[in-house]
Design an enzyme around this catalytic site. Structure first.
Site: not given
Ligand code: NCD
Length: 303
Positions: A51-52, A80, A101, A129
């Protein structure tokens, strides 16, 4: 130049402006279809995501921009031994904005210090997040009409769940919010969050059984047990199905209660709940695109 590391980087007034923009994008998408012509977003994902990452990519493409990036540390020069500071210096030559991320808490912040372009924290370990929180706030504001005056239950893995941590941090700035934390003993909300709530005099309680508090909730924020952050498999297996929201439990809830979930879901919401009009998690994912479009425009100073 501005980064987004925590939802608190924006004042509540700035967030209101951002959400107004997101709602305008929702209602008039054509108006924004070329807003980012010629711009490039880099998505640097050192940890899995559906999703993200894809909602960021979709957001940039819907704004007329383009996207480069990697979705796995193994396919980047991190394998590396390159540091995030060096990587971001290079990415700054290739892109106008970066969503990152990383499994290590604080890594996007380190990148931000060396970056020549805005960096968005797209999740750092068990820490924060912020863009999920922006998504959650926009969903609540759009579907409930305001960001105050409700009881919210957060249920599941409140120890490792960064989306819960980020959301609690962001909600304490609004009026009349009561938190109910629903988790097994082992997955309770971290002390630093409880201390913060005590210090601010914000009402909260901690319970184990979801059924007991269901009738009180205006919002239920379900979370997945964070398998990848457990130190041993046995504990994960013991706790993974601790909560399963099903139609029987939904029967205990208010008629206008909303169920949110950052997704992915594993077993914590039974699929039969999807048909309930109070299940808002798929609409929430759609809001994630609008809010990321608004965020890109804001950080690129194009709004
Ligand atoms: C979440 C995350 O990555 O923290 N997912 C997301 O980005 N929607 C929630 C999860 O992984 O449980």
């Amino acid at each position: 130049m501005r980064h987004l590391m925590s939802p608190l980087d924006f004042t509540p007034e700035e967030l209101d402006k951002l959400f107004d923009l997101a709602n305008d994008i929702e209602n008039n998408p054509a108006k924004y279809a070329h807003a980012c012509d010629g711009k490039i977003l880099a998505t640097c994902f050192y940890e899995p995501s559906t999703r993200t990452r894809l909602s960021f990519e979709s957001a940039m493409i819907r704004l007329g921009g383009r996207v480069i990036g990697f979705s796995d540390a193994a396919s980047s020069s991190a394998s590396k031994g390159e540091s995030v500071s060096d990587t971001i210096r290079i990415i700054s030559c290739y892109a106008d904005i970066c969503a990152m991320r990383h499994p290590k808490e604080g890594a996007p912040m380190v990148a931000g210090e060396k970056s020549g372009i805005p960096v968005i924290n797209a999740g750092d370990g068990g820490h924060q997040h912020p863009t999920q929180t922006l998504t959650d706030l926009l969903t609540i504001r759009s579907l409930k009409g305001s960001l105050g005056g409700f009881t919210i239950g957060l249920c599941g893995d409140l120890k490792f769940g960064r989306t819960a941590h980020s959301l609690i941090n962001a909600l304490v700035r609004y009026d009349n919010i009561r938190f109910i934390f629903i988790s097994p003993e082992e997955l309770r909300c971290p002390d630093y969050i409880i201390e913060m709530l005590k210090k601010k005099g914000i009402s909260y309680s901690e319970v184990i059984r979801l059924e007991d508090v269901m009738p009180e909730l205006d919002l239920l924020y379900m979370t997945r047990v964070q398998k990848e952050r457990f130190f041993n498999e046995e504990d994960y297996i013991r706790l993974k199905d601790f909560y399963i929201l099903d139609t029987a439990k939904m029967g205990l809830a208010k008629e206008d209660m909303l169920v949110l979930h950052p997704l992915p879901r594993v077993n914590e919401i039974s699929v039969e709940v999807d048909a309930d009009p109070r299940a808002a998690y798929f609409r929430q994912a759609q809001y994630g695109v609008y809010v990321r479009m608004a965020l890109i425009l804001t950080l690129l100073e194009l709004a």
